[in-house]
Design a protein around this motif. Structure first.
Motif, PDB file in Angstrom:
ATOM      1  N   GLY A  64      22.524  56.737  13.128  1.00  0.00           N
ATOM      2  CA  GLY A  64      21.352  57.520  13.676  1.00  0.00           C
ATOM      3  C   GLY A  64      20.725  57.136  11.786  1.00  0.00           C
ATOM      4  N   THR A  65      21.362  56.140  11.381  1.00  0.00           N
ATOM      5  CA  THR A  65      20.674  56.545   9.925  1.00  0.00           C
ATOM      6  C   THR A  65      19.853  54.751  10.185  1.00  0.00           C
ATOM      7  N   ALA A  66      20.719  54.000  10.649  1.00  0.00           N
ATOM      8  CA  ALA A  66      19.396  52.714  11.924  1.00  0.00           C
ATOM      9  C   ALA A  66      18.588  53.179  12.009  1.00  0.00           C
ATOM     10  N   PHE A  67      18.995  53.866  13.140  1.00  0.00           N
ATOM     11  CA  PHE A  67      17.216  54.760  14.260  1.00  0.00           C
ATOM     12  C   PHE A  67      16.357  55.429  12.903  1.00  0.00           C
ATOM     13  N   THR A  68      16.821  56.036  12.422  1.00  0.00           N
ATOM     14  CA  THR A  68      15.232  56.325  11.431  1.00  0.00           C
ATOM     15  C   THR A  68      15.188  55.814  10.818  1.00  0.00           C
ATOM     16  N   THR A  69      16.057  54.714  10.043  1.00  0.00           N
ATOM     17  CA  THR A  69      15.150  53.865   9.556  1.00  0.00           C
ATOM     18  C   THR A  69      14.341  52.741   9.900  1.00  0.00           C
ATOM     19  N   ASP A  70      14.676  52.188  11.229  1.00  0.00           N
ATOM     20  CA  ASP A  70      13.754  51.798  11.776  1.00  0.00           C
ATOM     21  C   ASP A  70      12.293  52.376  12.573  1.00  0.00           C
ATOM     22  N   LEU A  71      12.755  53.510  12.732  1.00  0.00           N
ATOM     23  CA  LEU A  71      11.079  54.903  12.863  1.00  0.00           C
ATOM     24  C   LEU A  71      10.347  54.064  11.858  1.00  0.00           C
ATOM     25  N   ASN A  72      11.079  54.267  10.316  1.00  0.00           N
ATOM     26  CA  ASN A  72      10.240  54.441   9.090  1.00  0.00           C
ATOM     27  C   ASN A  72       9.274  53.216   8.841  1.00  0.00           C
ATOM     28  N   ASP A  73      10.335  51.900   9.790  1.00  0.00           N
ATOM     29  CA  ASP A  73       9.797  50.454   9.558  1.00  0.00           C
ATOM     30  C   ASP A  73       8.532  50.712  10.452  1.00  0.00           C
ATOM     31  N   ARG A  74       8.324  51.395  11.553  1.00  0.00           N
ATOM     32  CA  ARG A  74       7.967  51.092  12.801  1.00  0.00           C
ATOM     33  C   ARG A  74       6.268  51.786  12.533  1.00  0.00           C
ATOM     34  N   GLY A  75       6.605  53.124  11.212  1.00  0.00           N
ATOM     35  CA  GLY A  75       5.403  53.507  11.241  1.00  0.00           C
ATOM     36  C   GLY A  75       5.673  54.900  12.173  1.00  0.00           C
ATOM     37  N   LEU A  76       6.261  55.378  13.024  1.00  0.00           N
ATOM     38  CA  LEU A  76       5.971  56.258  13.935  1.00  0.00           C
ATOM     39  C   LEU A  76       7.031  57.438  13.484  1.00  0.00           C
ATOM     40  N   PRO A  77       5.862  58.452  12.793  1.00  0.00           N
ATOM     41  CA  PRO A  77       6.288  59.948  12.184  1.00  0.00           C
ATOM     42  C   PRO A  77       7.554  60.376  12.686  1.00  0.00           C
ATOM     43  N   TRP A  78       8.822  61.063  12.159  1.00  0.00           N
ATOM     44  CA  TRP A  78       9.661  61.838  13.126  1.00  0.00           C
ATOM     45  C   TRP A  78      10.295  62.661  12.390  1.00  0.00           C
ATOM     46  N   ALA A  79      11.032  63.738  13.255  1.00  0.00           N
ATOM     47  CA  ALA A  79      11.576  65.100  12.251  1.00  0.00           C
ATOM     48  C   ALA A  79      12.464  65.094  12.320  1.00  0.00           C
ATOM     49  N   PRO A  80      13.672  64.705  11.529  1.00  0.00           N
ATOM     50  CA  PRO A  80      14.758  64.570  11.951  1.00  0.00           C
ATOM     51  C   PRO A  80      15.918  65.703  12.134  1.00  0.00           C
ATOM     52  N   ILE A  81      16.186  66.135  12.984  1.00  0.00           N
ATOM     53  CA  ILE A  81      17.717  66.863  13.373  1.00  0.00           C
ATOM     54  C   ILE A  81      18.962  66.384  13.338  1.00  0.00           C
TER      55      ILE A  81
END
Length: 182
Positions: A64-81
């Motif tokens: 999950g940490t790798a998942f959110t790090t990748d979204l950040n690196d790709r510039g994709l906005p996300w809201a964590p649950i």
């Protein structure tokens, strides 16, 4: 903004080899990994086309940490649950004949995670232009989870787009989503 709910996110790992030989050891020289799940792919395409998106996904553990790090690196906005459950993995082995894919089914999420998901969606709906839910749901998910989200979106005047299957799809159909790709 287009809300993109990923009910069963995946950390996608791809190995590229010349030929797959079942039962043998393979040395992998070409590997990649990134955040995945059908809705992440939808959000990525929408973002490339210039649409504002917000990815919502229950994530946990190292994957999950790798998942959110990748979204950040790709510039994709996300809201964590946040979830106590590790994010599932998907392994693809690609050789010259095609891809062999192993998708973990995911693990049941506690009720608190689905309640947080609903709260997050409800908070984002007033500024949403659409709600997209696609891909699998983890085992043990409430059958009415997506139907309840469709009903909430309708109440907010937000169109819904679904690409799901099984009993969750049947329940969601009763809530009259705007568009369905079964």
């Amino acid at each position: 903004m287009i809300l993109c709910l990923v009910p069963n996110p995946a950390w996608d790992v791809t190995y590229r080899i010349p030929d797959l030989h079942p039962g043998e050891v393979h040395r992998v020289d070409d590997a990649s990994a990134r955040a995945g799940g059908k809705t992440v792919n939808v959000a990525s395409v929408l973002a490339i086309q210039g649409h504002e998106v917000l990815i919502l996904a229950p994530v946990g553990g190292a994957s999950g940490t790798a998942f959110t790090t990748d979204l950040n690196d790709r510039g994709l906005p996300w809201a964590p649950i946040p979830s106590p459950v590790p994010t599932r993995q998907s392994i693809a082995v690609v050789d010259r004949s095609g891809a062999t894919v192993f998708n973990e089914q995911g693990w049941p999420q506690p009720d608190e995670v689905w309640a947080a998901c609903r709260t997050t969606v409800d908070a984002a709906l007033p500024s949403a232009r659409a709600l997209v839910v696609s891909g699998s749901l983890p085992p043990g998910s409430p059958v009415t989870l997506v139907a309840d989200l469709v009903a909430a979106a309708h109440a907010a005047g937000v169109p819904t787009i679904l690409d799901i299957r099984g009993p969750e799809l049947r329940a969601a159909l009763a809530a009259h989503p705007t568009l369905v790709k079964p």
